[in-house]
Each structure stands twice: as structure tokens, then as C-alpha cells.
Design an enzyme around this catalytic site. Structure first.
Site, PDB file in Angstrom:
ATOM      1  N   GLU A 161     -25.860 -12.587  -4.119  1.00  0.00           N
ATOM      2  CA  GLU A 161     -27.040 -13.151  -4.792  1.00  0.00           C
ATOM      3  C   GLU A 161     -28.078 -13.578  -3.761  1.00  0.00           C
ATOM      4  O   GLU A 161     -29.275 -13.326  -3.917  1.00  0.00           O
ATOM      5  CB  GLU A 161     -26.649 -14.380  -5.627  1.00  0.00           C
ATOM      6  CG  GLU A 161     -25.673 -14.119  -6.751  1.00  0.00           C
ATOM      7  CD  GLU A 161     -24.223 -14.281  -6.325  1.00  0.00           C
ATOM      8  OE1 GLU A 161     -23.887 -13.856  -5.189  1.00  0.00           O
ATOM      9  OE2 GLU A 161     -23.416 -14.812  -7.087  1.00  0.00           O
ATOM     10  N   CYS A 192     -24.171 -20.342  -4.851  1.00  0.00           N
ATOM     11  CA  CYS A 192     -25.179 -19.355  -5.257  1.00  0.00           C
ATOM     12  C   CYS A 192     -25.970 -19.855  -6.460  1.00  0.00           C
ATOM     13  O   CYS A 192     -27.117 -19.467  -6.668  1.00  0.00           O
ATOM     14  CB  CYS A 192     -24.504 -18.036  -5.594  1.00  0.00           C
ATOM     15  SG  CYS A 192     -23.882 -17.237  -4.122  1.00  0.00           S
ATOM     16  N   ASP A 208       8.935  11.997   8.430  1.00  0.00           N
ATOM     17  CA  ASP A 208       7.609  12.365   8.970  1.00  0.00           C
ATOM     18  C   ASP A 208       7.247  11.654  10.270  1.00  0.00           C
ATOM     19  O   ASP A 208       6.298  12.061  10.938  1.00  0.00           O
ATOM     20  CB  ASP A 208       6.508  12.017   7.949  1.00  0.00           C
ATOM     21  CG  ASP A 208       6.669  12.762   6.640  1.00  0.00           C
ATOM     22  OD1 ASP A 208       7.489  13.688   6.603  1.00  0.00           O
ATOM     23  OD2 ASP A 208       5.991  12.400   5.678  1.00  0.00           O
ATOM     24  N   LEU A 222       0.358   6.211  10.450  1.00  0.00           N
ATOM     25  CA  LEU A 222      -0.285   5.375   9.419  1.00  0.00           C
ATOM     26  C   LEU A 222      -1.438   4.549   9.985  1.00  0.00           C
ATOM     27  O   LEU A 222      -1.566   3.355   9.699  1.00  0.00           O
ATOM     28  CB  LEU A 222       0.756   4.474   8.720  1.00  0.00           C
ATOM     29  CG  LEU A 222       1.893   5.221   8.007  1.00  0.00           C
ATOM     30  CD1 LEU A 222       2.881   4.243   7.382  1.00  0.00           C
ATOM     31  CD2 LEU A 222       1.353   6.179   6.946  1.00  0.00           C
ATOM     32  N   ARG A 271      -7.717   7.383  11.577  1.00  0.00           N
ATOM     33  CA  ARG A 271      -8.205   8.138  12.749  1.00  0.00           C
ATOM     34  C   ARG A 271      -9.389   9.030  12.361  1.00  0.00           C
ATOM     35  O   ARG A 271      -9.438   9.584  11.268  1.00  0.00           O
ATOM     36  CB  ARG A 271      -7.068   8.993  13.320  1.00  0.00           C
ATOM     37  CG  ARG A 271      -5.893   8.137  13.779  1.00  0.00           C
ATOM     38  CD  ARG A 271      -4.789   8.952  14.423  1.00  0.00           C
ATOM     39  NE  ARG A 271      -4.165   9.933  13.553  1.00  0.00           N
ATOM     40  CZ  ARG A 271      -3.219   9.647  12.677  1.00  0.00           C
ATOM     41  NH1 ARG A 271      -2.791   8.406  12.513  1.00  0.00           N
ATOM     42  NH2 ARG A 271      -2.698  10.600  11.924  1.00  0.00           N
ATOM     43  N   GLY A 305       7.226   7.794  -0.216  1.00  0.00           N
ATOM     44  CA  GLY A 305       7.758   8.940  -0.927  1.00  0.00           C
ATOM     45  C   GLY A 305       8.202   8.541  -2.325  1.00  0.00           C
ATOM     46  O   GLY A 305       7.870   7.460  -2.831  1.00  0.00           O
TER      47      GLY A 305
HETATM   48  N1  LIG Z   1       2.841  14.329  -0.031  1.00  0.00           N
HETATM   49  C1  LIG Z   1       2.750  13.025   0.139  1.00  0.00           C
HETATM   50  O1  LIG Z   1       1.725  12.413  -0.185  1.00  0.00           O
HETATM   51  C2  LIG Z   1       3.911  12.261   0.729  1.00  0.00           C
HETATM   52  C3  LIG Z   1       3.750  10.911   1.058  1.00  0.00           C
HETATM   53  C4  LIG Z   1       4.837  10.220   1.571  1.00  0.00           C
HETATM   54  C5  LIG Z   1       6.047  10.872   1.726  1.00  0.00           C
HETATM   55  N2  LIG Z   1       6.143  12.179   1.414  1.00  0.00           N
HETATM   56  C6  LIG Z   1       7.408  12.879   1.566  1.00  0.00           C
HETATM   57  O2  LIG Z   1       8.383  12.209   0.804  1.00  0.00           O
HETATM   58  C7  LIG Z   1       9.651  12.456   1.375  1.00  0.00           C
HETATM   59  C8  LIG Z   1      10.412  11.150   1.482  1.00  0.00           C
HETATM   60  O3  LIG Z   1      10.699  10.717   0.188  1.00  0.00           O
HETATM   61  P1  LIG Z   1      11.612   9.451  -0.019  1.00  0.00           P
HETATM   62  O4  LIG Z   1      11.717   9.183  -1.459  1.00  0.00           O
HETATM   63  O5  LIG Z   1      12.859   9.606   0.766  1.00  0.00           O
HETATM   64  O6  LIG Z   1      10.735   8.404   0.776  1.00  0.00           O
HETATM   65  P2  LIG Z   1      10.410   6.863   0.679  1.00  0.00           P
HETATM   66  O7  LIG Z   1      10.054   6.478  -0.699  1.00  0.00           O
HETATM   67  O8  LIG Z   1       9.384   6.649   1.717  1.00  0.00           O
HETATM   68  O9  LIG Z   1      11.740   6.168   1.081  1.00  0.00           O
HETATM   69  C9  LIG Z   1      12.815   6.196   0.227  1.00  0.00           C
HETATM   70  C10 LIG Z   1      13.956   5.470   0.879  1.00  0.00           C
HETATM   71  O10 LIG Z   1      13.663   4.089   0.882  1.00  0.00           O
HETATM   72  C11 LIG Z   1      14.601   3.435   0.113  1.00  0.00           C
HETATM   73  N3  LIG Z   1      13.877   2.425  -0.650  1.00  0.00           N
HETATM   74  C12 LIG Z   1      12.586   2.419  -1.028  1.00  0.00           C
HETATM   75  N4  LIG Z   1      12.284   1.288  -1.663  1.00  0.00           N
HETATM   76  C13 LIG Z   1      13.422   0.552  -1.692  1.00  0.00           C
HETATM   77  C14 LIG Z   1      13.754  -0.721  -2.212  1.00  0.00           C
HETATM   78  N5  LIG Z   1      12.843  -1.475  -2.846  1.00  0.00           N
HETATM   79  N6  LIG Z   1      15.004  -1.169  -2.066  1.00  0.00           N
HETATM   80  C15 LIG Z   1      15.932  -0.416  -1.428  1.00  0.00           C
HETATM   81  N7  LIG Z   1      15.680   0.804  -0.920  1.00  0.00           N
HETATM   82  C16 LIG Z   1      14.432   1.278  -1.045  1.00  0.00           C
HETATM   83  C17 LIG Z   1      15.240   4.474  -0.762  1.00  0.00           C
HETATM   84  O11 LIG Z   1      16.512   4.096  -1.135  1.00  0.00           O
HETATM   85  P3  LIG Z   1      17.399   4.999  -2.160  1.00  0.00           P
HETATM   86  O12 LIG Z   1      17.924   6.108  -1.336  1.00  0.00           O
HETATM   87  O13 LIG Z   1      18.424   4.052  -2.643  1.00  0.00           O
HETATM   88  O14 LIG Z   1      16.456   5.441  -3.233  1.00  0.00           O
HETATM   89  C18 LIG Z   1      15.239   5.668   0.143  1.00  0.00           C
HETATM   90  O15 LIG Z   1      16.309   5.609   1.059  1.00  0.00           O
HETATM   91  C19 LIG Z   1       9.402  13.079   2.734  1.00  0.00           C
HETATM   92  O16 LIG Z   1       9.686  14.449   2.656  1.00  0.00           O
HETATM   93  C20 LIG Z   1       7.925  12.867   2.967  1.00  0.00           C
HETATM   94  O17 LIG Z   1       7.363  13.908   3.727  1.00  0.00           O
HETATM   95  C21 LIG Z   1       5.112  12.887   0.918  1.00  0.00           C
END
Ligand SMILES: NC(=O)c1ccc[n+]([C@@H]2O[C@H](COP(=O)([O-])OP(=O)(O)OC[C@H]3O[C@@H](n4cnc5c(N)ncnc54)[C@H](OP(=O)(O)O)[C@@H]3O)[C@@H](O)[C@H]2O)c1
Length: 384
Positions: free
Chosen positions: A63, A95, A210, A214, A217, A310
Site C-alpha cells: 500500500e 498501512c 539420483d 537440489l 542453478r 518420488g
Molecule cells: N520424475 C520426477 O519428477 C522424479 C522426482 C523425484 C524422484 N523421481 C524418481 O523416483 C524414484 C524414487 O522413488 P521413491 O518412491 O523410491 O522415492 P522417494 O519418495 O524419494 O523415497 C521413498 C523412500 O522413502 C521412504 N519414505 C518416504 N517417506 C517416508 C515416511 N514418511 N516414513 C518412512 N519412510 C518414508 C520410503 O519408504 P517405503 O519403502 O516404506 O515406502 C522409501 O524407502 C527414482 O527413480 C527417482 O529418479 C522422479
């Protein structure tokens, strides 16, 4: 609060408020933890004579910036402001006083300020003889201060989940390869967003697959986001990029409390490398994400979180109703592979109605991808 009947709002009022909302976003990344606010001032004849936005925390409010531009032309005019003008002295004077001093006759307000000290400005203006009009809810006008209002009401940061997917909703191949599903232009937009939020949240699955940095850049960085990993067992490798750069870019790892399974030693090593280590939750159970988000507010003053996790993390966040918005980059590619990684997992949906409803707020084509911007229409997630 007396909302105007939509039919009774002159289109010019809506147009000025929307301009104010667009202006508000110019403070994104600099104004927080204050709200993003924009303001347009018109003269007695309805001509636009001033505009402003809250450019940085501690600086003048929208404002005041708009009134300075308007000068004497503001006398007898109208101020259009996306958030109720403040009535208290914080880092800057109220304000409300500036509006009264400038001789503003009417104030059109986009949304109420729920701040216990900041609110009440509309009532003070009305008591001083200024005509007050409340805009009807308009997502464009509500959006700039949504994170501020959400944090104030819930104690949690505003969470935007972002991912890049194929048209069949896969974020990585079965082998976990995801670099790069989206176009360079899409990724640039993500870097820009990284340079404006307080924290970037990911899961241990993404860190192990990966090894991401994070960081923002190739863009102008307005604030350095803290990297946050949900890693129940503290399995993040000591040579992970997030760990080796932890002294330059803040990094937090949140995992189970207790020292079992070598967690104690790994926590000590991570802390020695400069990582902010937070033990949270019982071993064998999910790390409580609601609490984790609250801790980020309390310990690190986090207002906005960008989730770059993920399927495991994103699915849990949606399931716990902790996501406010989603940015989905849909790349022109199809996997048709059941084993490829889905964008979210962990829920069981029997009836269609059990699907989480989202509202599409906008779509843009970027380098062949389509960016879909959603808000999550849920009570627990707070206002949009
Ligand atoms: N294209 C995109 O935008 C993108 C972005 C990010 C990642 N990715 C891809 O996604 C893949 C990874 O997937 P992701 O599902 O493994 O990754 P994530 O979600 O980053 O991590 C999952 C892991 O974290 C654990 N976890 C997450 N939150 C939790 C919580 N609150 N309490 C306990 N454990 C927790 C999960 O346990 P559980 O095993 O018990 O579930 C699992 O071991 C990779 O290939 C990566 O390249 C792609």
C-alpha cells in the site's frame, strides 16, 4: 465479513485487484515469511495512478509503495489491495494510517488478514469513514498470500508437490532412471522455483537413485532453499551430493529416533559433515510428515516447501492431506510399463470418490511439455 455479491462487483474492481495480485508475485522469494501483497491505487475518476507490492521482508508494504507512486492523486481515490491492510506497527508503521493520510475514500480488499496483530485493518478504516468492499473469492487474488495464511492457520508450510511424468503417469523407468523426463525449459522453471522457496523436500529413494543437488542453478536465486530428506534409517551416503555440500547449502535429514541398527553412528557422522539431523518418529513406523513440516517452520522459519520426491514420499504427503498445490510436468512420452515408477503410491482406492480431488488452476506448454498447476481442495490443507 460482508462479501460483495459477485453481480455487484464492477468489472473494473476485479481487473484492478487481479493486477494487484500479479504485482504481488514480484515479491516472491524476497518478501517471505511476510505475505506477498500487491496494491493498485486509482484516483477519484477511477484512473490508475499508483501501484506497488511488498518487495522484501522488512521493507515498505504494498500500500505504501503504491501511495508513494500515486502522490496527491490518491486523494478521494480507491486502493485495491490483495490482503487486508495492516493496523499494527510491526517492522513498518500501520498501512491503515498511510491510507487515511493519503485521503483514500474506498478500499477494495482481496482477502482478510488472519494475523492476530495484523488483522482488523478493515474495521479501523471503516470506523474512520472509508468505504470497504471485500472481493468475492478469486483464486488469482487469493493465491499470493495463500502460503502466509496457511502457515498462520495450520502451523505448517505451504507444500507444492512437483514432478515430471510421462503421459501414463510414470516418473522413472523400472530401473529408476528419470533424467530427464521433462524438457530443458521445464527444468529451468523448476530451478527458478527452487530459488524462491524456503525448503526442497525429497525422500531417501530419490537420494539413493539420483544423488541430486537440489540447488537452483542457472537462474537468479532469491533465497537459498534448505534441502530436506526423509530418510528413516539415515541411509544417506556420506558422499552424497547433499552431504558433501551441506556446509555451503543447508541440509536437513529427518529419520527415526533411537540409535538401533547403526542409526546413532550414522547420525553423528552426518551431523559432523554439517547436516542438521532431526530424529523423529518410532522405528518401523512412518516418519510423521505433519510433525516434520511443523518442525521446519519452528526450527527454520520455512513458509514454502517444494517437494521433489518420488512416489513413496509424494503418495504419503497426499495421503496425509499435507499437499496444497501440485505442479505436474507431462512430457510427450509413454512407457506403458507396469514396473515403471508411478508419480505417487501407497493408497488403496476402491471407489472413484476416494480419489483425491484437485482443482486445475492453469496449464502452460513449455518446450513440448504441458505444465498442469493444481491446488488441492481440502479442508486440512487450508486455504488456496
Ligand atoms: N520424475 C520426477 O519428477 C522424479 C522426482 C523425484 C524422484 N523421481 C524418481 O523416483 C524414484 C524414487 O522413488 P521413491 O518412491 O523410491 O522415492 P522417494 O519418495 O524419494 O523415497 C521413498 C523412500 O522413502 C521412504 N519414505 C518416504 N517417506 C517416508 C515416511 N514418511 N516414513 C518412512 N519412510 C518414508 C520410503 O519408504 P517405503 O519403502 O516404506 O515406502 C522409501 O524407502 C527414482 O527413480 C527417482 O529418479 C522422479
Amino acid at each position: 465479513m460482508a462479501n460483495l455479491d459477485p453481480a455487484s462487483i464492477p468489472p473494473a474492481d476485479v481487473a484492478h485487484l487481479r493486477t494487484a495480485a500479479r504485482l504481488a508475485w514480484r515479491g516472491h522469494g524476497r518478501a517471505e515469511p511476510n505475505p506477498l501483497v500487491g496494491c493498485v491505487v486509482t484516483d477519484a475518476e477511477g484512473r490508475r495512478v499508483g501501484w506497488g507490492f511488498h518487495a522484501r521482508c522488512g521493507g515498505p508494504h504494498a500500500e505504501v509503495n503504491a501511495l508513494v507512486r500515486a502522490g496527491n492523486a490518491a486523494r478521494g481515490g480507491t486502493a485495491y489491495v490483495t490482503l487486508e491492510p495492516c493496523a499494527h506497527t510491526g517492522r513498518t508503521p500501520p498501512c491503515v494510517d498511510a491510507l487515511l493520510r493519503a485521503g483514500i475514500r474506498r478500499v477494495v480488499i482481496g482477502r482478510a488478514d488472519p494475523h492476530p496483530r495484523g488483522g482488523g485493518g478493515a474495521e479501523k478504516l471503516r470506523a474512520a469513514g472509508v468505504e470497504i468492499a471485500w472481493a468475492t473469492p478469486d483464486s488469482l487474488v487469493l493465491a499470493p498470500a495463500a502460503a502466509f495464511v496457511h502457515r498462520l492457520r495450520t502451523g505448517r508450510p505451504f507444500v507444492t508437490a512437483k514432478w515430471a511424468q510421462t503421459i501414463d503417469g510414470r516418473i522413472a523407468t523400472a530401473a529408476g532412471v528419470s533424467n530427464w523426463i521433462s524438457s530443458e525449459r521445464s527444468r529451468r522453471l523448476v530451478h527458478r522455483a527452487r530459488g524462491r522457496v524456503d525448503a526442497i523436500l525429497t525422500g531417501i529413494g530419490t537420494v539413493l537413485t539420483d544423488d541430486p543437488q537440489l540447488t537452483a542453478r542457472g537462474v537468479r536465486v532469491r533465497r537459498v532453499a534448505r534441502r530436506v530428506v526423509i530418510d528413516p534409517q539415515f541411509r544417506t551416503p556420506m558422499d552424497a551430493q547433499l552431504v558433501v555440500t551441506a556446509t555451503q547449502t543447508p541440509t536437513t535429514i529427518i529419520g527415526w529416533a533411537g540409535d538401533g541398527g547403526g542409526r546413532g553412528e550414522r547420525r553423528v557422522a552426518l551431523a559432523a559433515a554439517g547436516v542438521d539431523v532431526i530424529p523423529l518418529g518410532e522405528p518401523g513406523e512412518d516418519v510423521p510428515l505433519d510433525t516434520a513440516l511443523r518442525l521446519l517452520v519452528e526450527r527454520h522459519d520455512v513458509t514454502k516447501v517444494l517437494v521433489e520426491g518420488g512416489a513413496g514420499l509424494v503418495g504419503r504427503l497426499f495421503d496425509a492431506d499435507l499437499v496444497n498445490a501440485a505442479w505436474v510436468f507431462v512430457a510427450p512420452r509413454l512407457f506403458a510399463d507396469d514396473d515403471a515408477v508411478p508419480c505417487a503410491r501407497g493408497r488403496r482406492v476402491v471407489k472413484l470418490a476416494e480419489g483425491i480431488p484437485l482443482r486445475l488452476n492453469g496449464h502452460h506448454v513449455r518446450g513440448g511439455d504441458v505444465l498442469l498447476r493444481y491446488s488441492v481442495a481440502s479442508a486440512a490443507a487450508g486455504p488456496s
